[in-house]
Design a protein around this motif. Sequence first.
Motif, mmCIF file in Angstrom:
data_model
loop_
_atom_site.group_PDB
_atom_site.id
_atom_site.type_symbol
_atom_site.label_atom_id
_atom_site.label_comp_id
_atom_site.label_asym_id
_atom_site.label_seq_id
_atom_site.Cartn_x
_atom_site.Cartn_y
_atom_site.Cartn_z
ATOM 1 N N UNK A 192 0.726 -1.150 0.255
ATOM 2 C CA UNK A 192 -0.091 -0.197 0.030
ATOM 3 C C UNK A 192 0.821 1.427 0.039
ATOM 4 N N UNK A 193 1.954 1.239 0.833
ATOM 5 C CA UNK A 193 2.742 2.364 0.660
ATOM 6 C C UNK A 193 3.519 2.791 -0.450
ATOM 7 N N UNK A 194 3.900 1.679 -1.333
ATOM 8 C CA UNK A 194 4.505 1.845 -2.432
ATOM 9 C C UNK A 194 3.407 2.365 -3.490
ATOM 10 N N UNK A 195 2.139 1.963 -3.487
ATOM 11 C CA UNK A 195 1.200 2.246 -4.408
ATOM 12 C C UNK A 195 0.875 3.763 -4.024
ATOM 13 N N UNK A 196 0.874 4.212 -2.921
ATOM 14 C CA UNK A 196 0.675 5.578 -2.530
ATOM 15 C C UNK A 196 1.566 6.465 -2.976
ATOM 16 N N UNK A 197 2.969 5.830 -2.779
ATOM 17 C CA UNK A 197 3.908 6.862 -3.289
ATOM 18 C C UNK A 197 4.031 6.889 -4.614
ATOM 19 N N UNK A 198 3.839 5.887 -5.363
ATOM 20 C CA UNK A 198 3.498 5.956 -6.769
ATOM 21 C C UNK A 198 2.540 6.726 -7.412
ATOM 22 N N UNK A 199 1.432 6.819 -6.699
ATOM 23 C CA UNK A 199 0.295 7.714 -7.132
ATOM 24 C C UNK A 199 0.673 9.196 -6.917
ATOM 25 N N UNK A 200 1.530 9.682 -5.672
ATOM 26 C CA UNK A 200 2.093 10.888 -5.602
ATOM 27 C C UNK A 200 2.989 11.318 -6.627
ATOM 28 N N UNK A 201 3.863 10.389 -6.867
ATOM 29 C CA UNK A 201 4.929 10.550 -7.835
ATOM 30 C C UNK A 201 4.070 10.826 -9.327
ATOM 31 N N UNK A 202 3.059 10.008 -9.807
ATOM 32 C CA UNK A 202 2.402 10.013 -10.901
ATOM 33 C C UNK A 202 1.766 11.360 -10.997
ATOM 34 N N UNK A 203 1.138 11.875 -10.065
ATOM 35 C CA UNK A 203 0.403 13.266 -9.973
ATOM 36 C C UNK A 203 1.403 14.287 -10.156
ATOM 37 N N UNK A 204 2.399 14.142 -9.408
ATOM 38 C CA UNK A 204 3.475 15.415 -9.522
ATOM 39 C C UNK A 204 4.140 15.377 -10.888
ATOM 40 N N UNK A 205 4.452 14.146 -11.595
ATOM 41 C CA UNK A 205 4.992 14.099 -12.857
ATOM 42 C C UNK A 205 4.040 14.901 -13.892
ATOM 43 N N UNK A 206 2.708 14.332 -13.653
ATOM 44 C CA UNK A 206 1.863 14.703 -14.583
ATOM 45 C C UNK A 206 1.667 16.437 -14.632
ATOM 46 N N UNK A 207 1.747 16.865 -13.383
ATOM 47 C CA UNK A 207 1.789 18.495 -13.465
ATOM 48 C C UNK A 207 2.926 19.140 -13.845
ATOM 49 N N UNK A 208 4.249 18.427 -13.659
ATOM 50 C CA UNK A 208 5.307 18.951 -13.891
ATOM 51 C C UNK A 208 5.839 18.955 -15.451
ATOM 52 N N UNK A 209 5.263 17.940 -16.127
ATOM 53 C CA UNK A 209 5.733 17.620 -17.585
ATOM 54 C C UNK A 209 5.096 18.763 -18.363
ATOM 55 N N UNK A 210 5.656 19.709 -18.948
ATOM 56 C CA UNK A 210 5.079 20.700 -19.770
ATOM 57 C C UNK A 210 4.536 20.380 -21.178
#
Length: 544
Positions: free
Chosen positions: A212-230
Amino acid sequence: MRVPSLPRPRSLAGQLFAMQAVLIAVVVAGYALFTYVSDRRQAEEAAGRQAAAVARSVADSPSVREAIRAPDPTAALQPYALRVMRDTEVDFVTIMNPEGIRWTHPNEDEIGERFLGHTERALRGETFTETYTGTLGPSVRAVTPVEDGDGDGDGRIVGLVSAGIRVEAISQRVQGQLTALLGVAAGALVLGAVGTYVINARLRRHTHGMNAAELSRMHDYHQAALHAVREGLLMLDGQYRVALINDGGRELLGVSDDVVGRSVAELDLPAPLTGALLASEPRVDEVHLTRDRVLVVNTSPVSGGERRGTVVTLRDVTELQSLMGELDSERGFTQALRSQAHEAANRLHTVVSLIELGRAEEAVAFATAELELAQALTDQVVAAVSEPVLAALLLGKTAQANERGVELEVSEDSRLDDGLLPADLPSRDLVTILGNLIDNAVDAAQGGVPARVTVAAHTEGGELVLRVSDTGAGVDPSHADLVFQRGFSTKPSGPGGRGLGLALVRQAAHRHGGSLTVTKAPGGGARFEVRLPLRTAAVPGGDA
């Protein structure tokens, strides 16, 4: 000293399996306990009813009342009681006098002893049941009176009858049921565990064994990457519906926030771009136009035994495309200057040769004619279009056209003064519009007789009008709409592809609220006209 690594947390599927297995075990154990208690209570109630029935049957027997009146009741009643015990499967049948002295008992040594239990209610004419510990141990027993009469409750109580079943015997009956229950419970537990394992094995495949912790961390990275990529990122499911889109994708495609779940065909995108997104095969670095942008599109299908969707990346090259247009113009200027330098060298050699031959007057006349021709061309362009960027573009395109055997001229009604164009109409877009129209016209006119391109630039009714006519073959009326689409061309593809110039012109015109049309030129060929609103407070009227 090597520090031992901490054990990796159990995966999400493993945690769910353990939790579900414990839950199933608790539910099955609770149900088994409840069923056991309920069955035991029911068994005791059934034993009480059985004992009461036996006791009443014995008490109502005429032979029992007759034996009680005999001098030795035990002689007749003991064999009878043993027979009843055997036939009715009870553990004891005790017949006694009203004082509680036993006439019968399974253990003959207990005959003549006082009955162990309560008899008060039976002496009042009632039949009752109770659990009591007697000579045979704890038992569920019933006690009923024996009346000397017809049994209607009006006779004299001449004796008591007690019939009972030992608690141990009742437990043995329940134990058989409990064994079957435990077997069913064990089967349910095994079946639930197998089902849970199968479900969680599938879950492990989908979560790739992450906790669960890895899935949560992956979701956070996923959201951050989506907003960071121009760059734009678009994910489509197997039915070509939008499953995910980042901020860049919304901006580049010009769509709203509620597009998730909608089909690509419903996004109102240009047809070529929609076709690329709906294609089943990958697309690599394809150039597509939206209303305001030039996009490079890459698509990659996502498959895992079946088509699961498509990942689309979008890169904005609008500025790059404009810079490439400017670079092409600069390159054209450079080539024109090189060509003119070569021609100037030839003319200089001619002048020098004439002087060496002693024909100075002819040399002066030749040089003067060349200078006047070049100056006349410059004066014509600058007089008609004093806006510096457009003037430079026209001079450069004129030299390029001449090299290709095409005469480029500026119409007499052209007039654009310096400072007339508003600040919100950048010169880069004007270069894109006019440069592509001229290139397209030179391509069409080249090889014809005559080979001529005419450019007109003036203001009319608060609009900037740019008109380019050629003497080529013209545009087929059936292609009047297709000619502005990306990729359409009547000529074979060359380096870099064809069919993008007119699409860029239309995009730039629409971006500034203008229009692009094509008609037949008066002398044959095609005439392209762009109208752009100037958005200025005071615009000179007419064709000044």
